[in-house]
Design a protein around this motif. Structure first.
Motif, short mmCIF file in Angstrom:
data_model
loop_
_atom_site.label_atom_id
_atom_site.label_comp_id
_atom_site.label_asym_id
_atom_site.label_seq_id
_atom_site.Cartn_x
_atom_site.Cartn_y
_atom_site.Cartn_z
N GLY A 221 0.79 -1.23 0.00
CA GLY A 221 0.00 0.00 0.00
C GLY A 221 0.82 1.28 0.00
N LYS A 222 2.13 1.19 0.08
CA LYS A 222 2.99 2.38 0.11
C LYS A 222 3.35 2.81 -1.31
CE LYS A 222 4.18 2.39 4.67
NZ LYS A 222 3.09 1.70 5.27
N LYS A 223 3.77 4.07 -1.45
CA LYS A 223 4.29 4.54 -2.73
C LYS A 223 5.63 3.85 -3.00
CE LYS A 223 2.07 8.87 -3.53
NZ LYS A 223 1.56 8.55 -4.84
N VAL A 224 6.00 3.76 -4.28
CA VAL A 224 7.20 3.01 -4.66
C VAL A 224 8.45 3.60 -4.02
CG1 VAL A 224 8.67 2.41 -6.61
CG2 VAL A 224 6.22 2.15 -6.80
N ASP A 225 8.61 4.92 -4.05
CA ASP A 225 9.80 5.54 -3.47
C ASP A 225 9.90 5.27 -1.98
OD1 ASP A 225 10.33 6.55 -5.98
OD2 ASP A 225 9.34 8.47 -5.58
N GLU A 226 8.76 5.39 -1.30
CA GLU A 226 8.73 5.15 0.15
C GLU A 226 9.02 3.69 0.46
OE1 GLU A 226 5.54 5.64 3.81
OE2 GLU A 226 5.05 6.45 1.84
N ALA A 227 8.45 2.78 -0.32
CA ALA A 227 8.67 1.35 -0.11
C ALA A 227 10.14 0.98 -0.31
CB ALA A 227 7.78 0.54 -1.05
N LEU A 228 10.75 1.52 -1.36
CA LEU A 228 12.16 1.21 -1.61
C LEU A 228 13.05 1.77 -0.50
CD1 LEU A 228 12.35 1.83 -5.46
CD2 LEU A 228 12.30 -0.36 -4.27
N ALA A 229 12.73 2.95 0.01
CA ALA A 229 13.51 3.53 1.11
C ALA A 229 13.39 2.68 2.37
CB ALA A 229 13.05 4.96 1.38
N LEU B 42 3.37 5.80 -8.67
CA LEU B 42 2.95 4.41 -8.51
C LEU B 42 2.98 4.01 -7.04
CD1 LEU B 42 4.89 2.69 -11.42
CD2 LEU B 42 2.46 3.22 -11.33
N TYR B 43 2.12 3.07 -6.67
CA TYR B 43 2.13 2.50 -5.33
C TYR B 43 2.04 0.98 -5.43
CZ TYR B 43 -2.91 1.59 -5.44
OH TYR B 43 -4.14 1.11 -5.76
#
Length: 110
Positions: A26-34, A70-71
């Motif tokens: 459910g997280k945004k891609v940038d946030e998930a990768l971080a 994207l998320y």
């Protein structure tokens, strides 16, 4: 628009990988990768690579230029086939060792 990436036959126990997948669902891609970059679990590396692959698929196959929107819509850790190995035991017996594998599926959406 959805982009999918799969990592199959990953040498990882699904039970240990699912809590890491729950972190980024459910997280945004940038946030998930971080988040995955600083998660001290073996599963984080494989999930990181699969999310990066799904983002690259979105850019290349769907001509989606802004990946930051994207998320992670769906992320699944399914059980793959287990490798069977044997170890010697007492009195000439053999004991089975099951080395489990996983299939990681990531679906990104906008």
């Amino acid at each position: 628009m959805e982009a999918v990436a799969r990592a199959r036959f990953v040498r990882l126990v699904p039970r240990k990988a699912r809590p890491v997948a729950d972190l980024v669902r459910g997280k945004k891609v940038d946030e998930a990768l971080a988040m995955l970059k600083f998660t001290p679990k073996k599963a984080a590396e494989y999930i990181y690579k699969t999310i990066k692959s799904a983002a690259a698929n979105a850019e290349e196959n769907q001509d989606y230029r802004d990946v930051s929107k994207l998320y992670v819509k769906e992320i699944r850790i399914d059980e793959g086939p287990a490798w069977k190995r044997y170890t010697p035991r007492a009195h000439g017996r053999a004991s089975l060792i099951r080395k489990k594998t996983s299939h990681i599926t990531v679906v990104l959406s906008d």
